[in-house]
Design a protein around this motif. Sequence first.
Motif, mmCIF file in Angstrom:
data_model
loop_
_atom_site.group_PDB
_atom_site.id
_atom_site.type_symbol
_atom_site.label_atom_id
_atom_site.label_comp_id
_atom_site.label_asym_id
_atom_site.label_seq_id
_atom_site.Cartn_x
_atom_site.Cartn_y
_atom_site.Cartn_z
ATOM 1 N N LEU A 96 52.395 28.307 8.713
ATOM 2 C CA LEU A 96 51.500 29.896 8.614
ATOM 3 C C LEU A 96 49.906 29.653 8.646
ATOM 4 O O LEU A 96 49.631 28.546 7.964
ATOM 5 N N LEU A 97 49.408 30.459 9.294
ATOM 6 C CA LEU A 97 48.103 30.670 9.211
ATOM 7 C C LEU A 97 47.274 31.686 8.253
ATOM 8 O O LEU A 97 47.881 32.904 8.456
ATOM 9 N N VAL A 98 46.136 31.632 7.703
ATOM 10 C CA VAL A 98 45.671 32.576 7.058
ATOM 11 C C VAL A 98 44.330 33.177 7.862
ATOM 12 O O VAL A 98 43.673 32.307 8.292
ATOM 13 N N SER A 99 44.292 34.428 7.717
ATOM 14 C CA SER A 99 43.281 34.969 8.686
ATOM 15 C C SER A 99 42.736 36.345 7.945
ATOM 16 O O SER A 99 43.443 36.896 6.932
ATOM 17 N N VAL A 100 41.632 36.819 8.025
ATOM 18 C CA VAL A 100 41.156 38.002 7.540
ATOM 19 C C VAL A 100 41.678 39.079 8.363
ATOM 20 O O VAL A 100 41.577 39.215 9.342
ATOM 21 N N SER A 101 42.176 40.123 7.410
ATOM 22 C CA SER A 101 42.857 41.262 7.907
ATOM 23 C C SER A 101 41.512 42.052 8.475
ATOM 24 O O SER A 101 40.193 41.592 8.282
ATOM 25 N N GLU A 102 41.792 43.106 9.255
ATOM 26 C CA GLU A 102 40.780 44.183 9.712
ATOM 27 C C GLU A 102 40.115 44.557 8.494
ATOM 28 O O GLU A 102 38.815 44.685 8.594
ATOM 29 N N GLU A 103 40.751 45.156 7.448
ATOM 30 C CA GLU A 103 40.205 45.715 6.295
ATOM 31 C C GLU A 103 39.297 44.564 5.773
ATOM 32 O O GLU A 103 38.304 45.098 5.185
ATOM 33 N N GLY A 104 39.599 43.680 5.250
ATOM 34 C CA GLY A 104 38.733 42.562 5.030
ATOM 35 C C GLY A 104 37.613 41.918 5.833
ATOM 36 O O GLY A 104 36.436 41.945 5.097
ATOM 37 N N ARG A 105 37.705 41.946 7.134
ATOM 38 C CA ARG A 105 36.625 41.827 7.819
ATOM 39 C C ARG A 105 35.486 43.194 7.700
ATOM 40 O O ARG A 105 34.372 42.895 7.592
ATOM 41 N N THR A 106 36.155 44.361 7.807
ATOM 42 C CA THR A 106 35.363 45.576 7.528
ATOM 43 C C THR A 106 34.465 45.500 6.220
ATOM 44 O O THR A 106 33.230 45.819 6.299
ATOM 45 N N ARG A 107 35.293 45.190 5.333
ATOM 46 C CA ARG A 107 34.534 45.108 4.120
ATOM 47 C C ARG A 107 33.442 44.225 3.650
ATOM 48 O O ARG A 107 32.251 44.303 3.293
ATOM 49 N N LEU A 108 33.806 42.808 4.306
ATOM 50 C CA LEU A 108 32.637 41.629 4.546
ATOM 51 C C LEU A 108 31.670 41.932 5.231
ATOM 52 O O LEU A 108 30.484 41.792 4.958
ATOM 53 N N THR A 109 31.731 42.963 6.245
ATOM 54 C CA THR A 109 30.525 43.333 7.196
ATOM 55 C C THR A 109 29.809 44.240 6.614
ATOM 56 O O THR A 109 28.482 44.250 6.695
ATOM 57 N N ASP A 110 30.563 45.164 5.810
ATOM 58 C CA ASP A 110 29.816 46.310 5.372
ATOM 59 C C ASP A 110 28.723 45.550 3.911
ATOM 60 O O ASP A 110 27.817 45.967 3.877
ATOM 61 N N VAL A 111 29.379 44.594 3.194
ATOM 62 C CA VAL A 111 28.639 43.800 1.999
ATOM 63 C C VAL A 111 27.488 43.062 2.959
ATOM 64 O O VAL A 111 26.230 43.122 2.278
ATOM 65 N N ALA A 112 27.794 42.379 3.884
ATOM 66 C CA ALA A 112 26.834 41.471 4.462
ATOM 67 C C ALA A 112 25.530 42.305 4.928
ATOM 68 O O ALA A 112 24.336 42.181 5.004
ATOM 69 N N ARG A 113 26.054 43.556 5.835
ATOM 70 C CA ARG A 113 24.800 44.600 6.024
ATOM 71 C C ARG A 113 23.996 44.817 5.035
ATOM 72 O O ARG A 113 22.759 44.883 5.012
ATOM 73 N N HIS A 114 24.388 45.397 3.835
ATOM 74 C CA HIS A 114 23.884 45.899 2.555
ATOM 75 C C HIS A 114 23.156 44.518 2.022
ATOM 76 O O HIS A 114 21.889 44.862 1.744
ATOM 77 N N ARG A 115 23.670 43.629 1.931
ATOM 78 C CA ARG A 115 22.815 42.254 1.470
ATOM 79 C C ARG A 115 21.597 42.100 2.138
ATOM 80 O O ARG A 115 20.525 41.813 1.837
ATOM 81 N N ARG A 116 21.825 41.863 3.434
ATOM 82 C CA ARG A 116 20.750 41.780 4.534
ATOM 83 C C ARG A 116 19.580 42.780 4.175
ATOM 84 O O ARG A 116 18.420 42.605 4.417
#
Length: 147
Positions: A96-116
């Motif tokens: 099995l491979l582990v990947s970020v879900s769409e929900e995870g990617r969206t949340r990480l992107t939002d946090v990165a945008r706010h952090r920047r």
Amino acid sequence: MTARRADTLGDLEHEVGVLIRRVRRVIGLRARAVHPDLMPSSYLMLAYVAEQGPLRASEIAEQFDIDKGAVSRQVAHLTELGLLARVADPEDGRALLVSVSEEGRTRLTDVARHRRKWLDERLGDWSEAELTGFVETLGRYNRALDG
């Protein structure tokens, strides 16, 4: 080594210590921003999988220098939170491979945008040249310590 260089290296150790304490605090804040139940160590793993994934759990264990059982528990927790997904490895159907879900990617992107945005506000008086120089110097520092 001269006394002045020794003092400067001591100052460097102090500033890196301040940076480490700040990073630990910020990682906790980012983890909770992604999901209220996300632990800081799991946030780091999630961010790594987002950058490098999809990955096998064994690759994550090697990168973080933790045992496979700990990775398995964190992957299970992140999957339960809807932040990671497990998918069959196309090269080995048994794995099995582990990947970020769409929900995870969206949340990480939002946090990165706010952090920047926050960083831009705090470093607003830094010129582009100063910011670029700092990034280059910090990168050089990190590479020197990796070697």
